[in-house]
Design an enzyme around this catalytic site. Sequence first.
Site, PDB file in Angstrom:
ATOM      1  N   ARG A 260      41.812  37.185  49.193  1.00 44.09           N
ATOM      2  CA  ARG A 260      40.907  37.618  50.247  1.00 44.09           C
ATOM      3  C   ARG A 260      41.422  37.719  51.773  1.00 44.09           C
ATOM      4  NH1 ARG A 260      35.048  34.998  47.969  1.00 44.09           N
ATOM      5  NH2 ARG A 260      35.504  35.935  45.686  1.00 44.09           N
ATOM      6  N   SER A 350      28.482  30.732  43.755  1.00 42.60           N
ATOM      7  CA  SER A 350      27.534  31.491  43.726  1.00 42.60           C
ATOM      8  C   SER A 350      26.970  31.992  42.486  1.00 42.60           C
ATOM      9  CB  SER A 350      27.691  32.550  44.754  1.00 42.60           C
ATOM     10  OG  SER A 350      27.580  31.928  46.000  1.00 42.60           O
ATOM     11  N   ARG A 389      38.308  24.437  45.610  1.00 42.62           N
ATOM     12  CA  ARG A 389      37.154  23.525  46.269  1.00 42.62           C
ATOM     13  C   ARG A 389      36.866  22.360  45.092  1.00 42.62           C
ATOM     14  NH1 ARG A 389      33.115  27.479  49.857  1.00 42.62           N
ATOM     15  NH2 ARG A 389      34.914  28.531  50.976  1.00 42.62           N
TER      16      ARG A 389
END
Length: 421
Positions: A260, A350, A389
């Site tokens: 990204r 998410s 993460r």
Amino acid sequence: MLDQKELRNNLEQIKEKLKKRGEDYNLEYFKKLDSEYLEELKKLEEKKMNHNSLTKEVPILKSKGEDANDLLRKMKELSDNITTIETNVKELESKIKDFLLTIPNTPSEKVPFGEDEAHNIEIRKFKEPTTFNFEPMAHDVLATKLNILDFERGAKVTGSRFTFYRGLGAKLERSLISFMLDIHTNNGYTELMPPVIINSNSMIGTGQLPKFEEDMFKISETDYYMSPTAEVPITNFHKNEILDGSTLPIKYCAYSPCFRAEAGSAGRDTKGIIRQHQFNKIELVKFTSVEDSYTELESLLLDAENILKLLELPYRVVILCGGDIGFTSALTYDIEVWMPSYGRYVEISSCSNFESFQARRANIRYKNNPKDKAKYVHTINGSGLAVGRLFASILENYQQEDGSIKIPKAIEKYMGISIIK
């Protein structure tokens, strides 16, 4: 993508639903285009009927020995008109599609009103935030001292926000990938290893294009992009297919590197490995029936949460408000892991229900019976989890006073050690 007929027939209701997102999407422009489109279709149908009627008259006149030249001229004029109108219809169809690609999904009724992440609602927590009887260090400081991440050489070889994993750091990253894939495949997900180079049609299918092009890495002079998430190739795995409804839900998991550009993220979580240009992720994707999609979303959410429970990391689950929900999502839960150096929870997954929004763009449908009319599947996905993460959260939550890192019991067998020092 929203359904053109549904938008036509329920414009005011959809406009009201989109208000949750806090933006104006100029649906009157769609109304204007759609009205022109319907008018052109009506003219096209009338011209074709007239042309067909005249076509039937020509042989009758000729059989009577009468002159058919006037009819043939009228047919030629009609044929030219039909060609012109067909061109207009195609142009309007293209304009409508281009416009619809810019309109986000309508939020579910469960989505709360709110402007930004400050208005997201916490729905549950696991464990209290980690506390220490010493001054804890941030994961990047710990990793540098332990020589398991090399930020300087990553920047030298590529640029900022690229990192070398080294020694036990590389092994920890690999162990987390294997651990998560083992857990998810044992829970009924089929593992895929997708391509990391994706064409533009696939990016359109899942909603990354056209809206988020600046966030992507495009390969120069090609139609290819580096995959921003395994959601893209896995969702498009069934593009242009009609699935057997009896096989739903179909559940996939995949490890993939993700890429990204993170345009516009300067200064946001750029320290350490929380927001990298290249990172590893385990993705969970489901194709479900219309009726079962929200039940399957809750199930997928629990599957993602289970990883953090097994690793005994503190986390919470929040439901995103209308101002924070993603472009393609109808409902999203964020799982946020506790990061001691931040003094707050940080998103690690998410989990979203896109309803038919992606399936309509990628043309993925299903039938419960061969004679049934095909319906668009509902697609669901979530990170299960973001590996970098997770790596960072383990370093911070399992750090010891001497700067060593205790290995969570759930992955000791993958690491072969109980501590990094």
